[in-house]
Design an enzyme around this catalytic site. Structure first.
Site, PDB file in Angstrom:
ATOM      1  N   TYR A 162       0.878  -1.164   0.000  1.00 40.95           N
ATOM      2  CA  TYR A 162       0.000   0.000   0.000  1.00 40.95           C
ATOM      3  C   TYR A 162       0.914   1.212   0.000  1.00 40.95           C
ATOM      4  CZ  TYR A 162      -3.734  -3.209   0.975  1.00 40.95           C
ATOM      5  OH  TYR A 162      -4.634  -4.235   0.890  1.00 40.95           O
ATOM      6  N   HIS A 212      -6.212  -1.574  -6.457  1.00 47.72           N
ATOM      7  CA  HIS A 212      -7.239  -0.567  -6.225  1.00 47.72           C
ATOM      8  C   HIS A 212      -6.565   0.647  -5.598  1.00 47.72           C
ATOM      9  CE1 HIS A 212      -7.344  -2.234  -2.045  1.00 47.72           C
ATOM     10  NE2 HIS A 212      -7.639  -0.993  -1.713  1.00 47.72           N
ATOM     11  N   HIS A 216     -17.490   0.369   3.666  1.00 52.39           N
ATOM     12  CA  HIS A 216     -16.083   0.005   3.819  1.00 52.39           C
ATOM     13  C   HIS A 216     -15.846  -0.862   5.037  1.00 52.39           C
ATOM     14  CE1 HIS A 216     -11.765   0.413   3.657  1.00 52.39           C
ATOM     15  NE2 HIS A 216     -11.730   0.935   4.859  1.00 52.39           N
TER      16      HIS A 216
END
Ligand SMILES: *[C@@H]1O[C@H](CO)[C@@H](O)[C@H](O)[C@H]1NC(C)=O
Ligand SMILES: *[C@@H]1O[C@H](CO)[C@@H](O)[C@H](O)[C@H]1NC(C)=O
Ligand SMILES: *[C@@H]1O[C@H](CO)[C@@H](O)[C@H](O)[C@H]1NC(C)=O
Ligand SMILES: *[C@@H]1O[C@H](CO)[C@@H](O)[C@H](O)[C@H]1NC(C)=O
Ligand SMILES: *[C@@H]1O[C@H](CO)[C@@H](O)[C@H](O)[C@H]1NC(C)=O
Ligand SMILES: *[C@@H]1O[C@H](CO)[C@@H](O)[C@H](O)[C@H]1NC(C)=O
Length: 609
Positions: free
Chosen positions: A206, A240, A406
């Protein structure tokens, strides 16, 4: 210069209307999704909601069979599978099947998928087929408004046997998602926020980078977000990304330029990892509010034509707003070197729309009172947006037009529930088969009006079994949990967080903890237990392995966290103002919403037969 583009009126077809298909393709249906990264199998589809029916087309680079299915969790087990092809004799064949683990899918007792057309030319197989959205067959998967996990396979021959040589994969999409509102992008200005760098040689990372918005002297509206993915490399390796708003912490004396200015791509700083040791090098703790999310197969986000998200308004005029882009690079082969550009494009205009849109976070506060017991399936976390908070809304209420539900890796089922008095109204949005890898800003097919005094409760169902006996606790990293939904609504209101939790002191005392301290050195708060002796140590470790989770304790804890009183808040992240509501819970004497089940009658008839 850019400013002028707004006056240039070009009559153009929205790029959204152009399907991403190859020129020689036989696909005719309007929605198109390439199922594999190499582009060898492409799906097209169209639903007819009146007839409760859906039609698919597939074009696949194979002369063997094609398998296509919808799976509860993305695997073969329990998946509803359609297998079809054109045999060596030129005759088409097809069957409706169900996945039963690692063996050839079983043929259903009721054949509900129908082959409408097929051909095999130049090594390509073309299939057109249809079925009812809900076939009322327990061996089929009802196609609903939420995320559908699609699976596919291409056989090297027409022999349908498990473990024949075949290629296979999975991809999520919302087959029935509401259409994106129309917009003429040529009339809009835009700015891009992208990172152009060599992807780190790690299988999963990430990466957080910081970006400036434009300096505008007066109010503008953001009207759409889209992805910028430069080439095949970017498409393959961008798993993503999430775009966040960054705010200077309330009460700080620093300006946004001072806090974020030295970390932006604009000054040559490409950012750092979001969660590992490198994260201490960047100010990512101030960037928490979601703006836009893109995942493979995802669409652009377009605001309804009467609303826009205000920027450079009031005291924000003439200064930069900062944004953070969190990109999940997918690099399974741990390639070192590939360099490409990934990011987002923000469309905006000074042709102001009549209504300002706002963004609100509803859910459970991200802290340790969100603790999922070890080895547990179906643990429910709730976050209440209190009626005391919604009483601050205008008399006519507000309208929700887009929602992003989420959670992190342990999330399974997500529901955004809506209560008026003791009556539950239809769910604002839900994900019965949540896929962390396919989060979307979803246009709601029906906008939802929230009136003053309504209660909204966000519910997240978690599975902690994959953590090998460890709890899952609230936190920013993907192996910790968040139960927060991000709601786009209009007109914009003063508070932007409507959340709840169990007070930390009370949460700790439920485990018999009598002493603890909070450490914030890494930017993300961590708790250390100091008493009693038997539980001394890091919170996660002690509560996972030193605390005795008896079944009696777990049952009581589960009940208390879901149905007990929470401390609720309505907060303005920007101004730091907040209201605290003690003891918020579900409405008393609740009359629950029950979704319509078109099959109930039919199933009864079958059961009686
Ligand atoms: C099908 O795949 C083969 C092998 O990858 C490739 O050579 C061929 O060009 C593909 N055909 C089409 C029509 O895409
Ligand atoms: C099947 O496809 C062929 C070629 O596209 C077309 O000519 C034919 O009308 C189709 N048949 C049906 C039943 O849709
Ligand atoms: C802000 O400045 C004031 C006055 O100079 C000072 O008292 C206060 O501690 C500062 N606050 C922060 C968070 O630095
Ligand atoms: C930003 O970088 C400049 C040049 O290196 C430095 O002088 C300044 O102190 C930095 N600002 C902050 C807030 O770190
Ligand atoms: C759980 O244990 C299995 C088998 O020992 C291991 O492969 C897996 O990585 C562990 N998972 C976690 C989250 O520790
Ligand atoms: C946990 O509690 C149960 C029930 O009181 C007891 O039987 C068990 O021995 C305890 N386990 C540990 C590791 O203390």
């Amino acid at each position: 210069m850019e400013f002028k583009t707004i006056f240039v009126l070009i009559l153009a077809v929205s790029i959204l209307a152009v399907p991403q298909q190859r020129p020689e393709s036989r696909l005719t249906l309007p929605n198109v999704l390439v199922l594999d990264d190499a582009g060898r199998i492409t799906l097209a589809w169209e639903a007819n909601l009146q007839r409760e029916e859906i039609t698919f087309e597939i074009e696949a680079n194979t002369t063997g069979y094609v398998g296509f299915g919808i799976s509860p969790q993305g695997s073969m087990t329990g998946a509803d599978i359609f297998i079809a092809g054109v045999g060596n004799d030129g005759q088409p064949y097809f069957s409706d099947r169900i996945g039963v683990g690692f063996t050839t899918p079983k043929i259903d007792d009721n054949q509900d998928w129908i082959l409408l057309n097929s051909s095999e030319t130049n090594g390509l197989t073309y299939l057109k087929f249809s079925r009812l959205l809900d076939t009322c067959d327990d061996e089929d998967y009802p196609i609903t408004m939420d995320t559908n996990r699609l699976i596919w396979a291409m056989g090297s021959s027409d022999a349908i046997e498990y473990h024949t040589s075949e290629r296979r994969g999975a991809r999520s999409i919302s087959l029935l998602g509401a259409p994106t509102p129309d917009i003429n992008l040529d009339q809009m200005m835009y700015w891009d926020m992208t990172v152009d760098m060599a992807m780190p040689a790690q299988s999963t990372i990430y990466w957080c980078s910081f970006h400036k918005g434009p300096i505008l002297d007066y109010k503008h509206h953001i009207v759409a977000f889209d992805a910028v993915l430069d080439n095949e490399m970017a498409l393959t390796h961008t798993h993503h990304y999430i775009l966040y708003n960054c705010y200077v912490p309330a009460g700080s004396n620093s300006t946004a330029d001072e806090v974020f200015g030295n970390y932006t791509v604009d000054v040559g700083h490409n950012g750092n990892e979001c969660y590992g040791p490198g994260s201490s090098q960047i100010p990512n703790q101030y960037c928490k509010e979601y703006l836009f999310v893109w995942a493979k197969g995802g669409k652009m986000m377009v605001f309804p034509e009467n609303v826009g998200y205000p920027i450079s308004e009031g005291s924000d005029a003439g200064i930069h707003q900062y944004y953070m882009l969190e990109i999940h690079y997918d690099n399974v082969d741990e390639l070192s070197g590939p360099s490409f550009k990934t990011g987002t494009r923000v469309y905006y205009t000074d042709n102001l729309r009549p209504i300002d849109a706002g963004l609100m976070t509803i859910g459970h506060q991200v802290d340790v009172s969100l603790t999922v017991p070890p080895n547990t399936q179906d643990y429910v976390v709730v976050g209440h947006c209190s009626p005391t908070c919604t009483l601050l809304l205008p008399l006519a209420g507000v309208t929700i037009f887009n929602a992003l539900l989420h959670s992190h890796l342990a999330g399974r089922v997500l529901r955004l529930r809506h209560f008026r008095g003791n009556i539950e109204l239809p769910w604002i949005d839900n994900e019965e088969h949540y896929d962390f890898d396919y989060q979307q800003n979803k246009h709601l097919s029906t906008e939802v009006r929230i009136l003053p005094g309504d209660q909204i409760t966000y519910e997240c169902t978690y599975d902690s079994t994959w953590k090998n006996g460890s709890i899952v606790s609230g936190g920013m990293t993907t192996i910790d949990e968040m139960c927060e939904s991000f709601i786009w609504y209009y007109p914009k209101n003063s508070f932007d967080h409507c959340i709840s939790h169990t007070e930390i002191r009370s949460h700790m005392s439920d485990f018999g903890v009598t002493g603890y301290r909070r450490e914030t050195s890494s930017g993300i708060p961590k708790y250390v237990i100091t008493a009693p002796e038997s539980l001394v140590g890091d919170y996660d470790d002690s509560i996972s392995f030193k605390f005795n989770w008896t079944s009696e304790f777990q049952a009581e804890y589960t009940q208390k966290r879901q149905f007990g009183g929470h401390q609720a808040f309505c907060i303005s992240e920007k101004t730091g103002q907040s209201i605290t509501v003690p003891n918020q819970r579900y409405p008393d004497n609740l009359v629950e919403y029950v979704p319509y089940d078109r099959c109930a009658k039919k199933k009864n008839v079958r059961a009686q037969a």
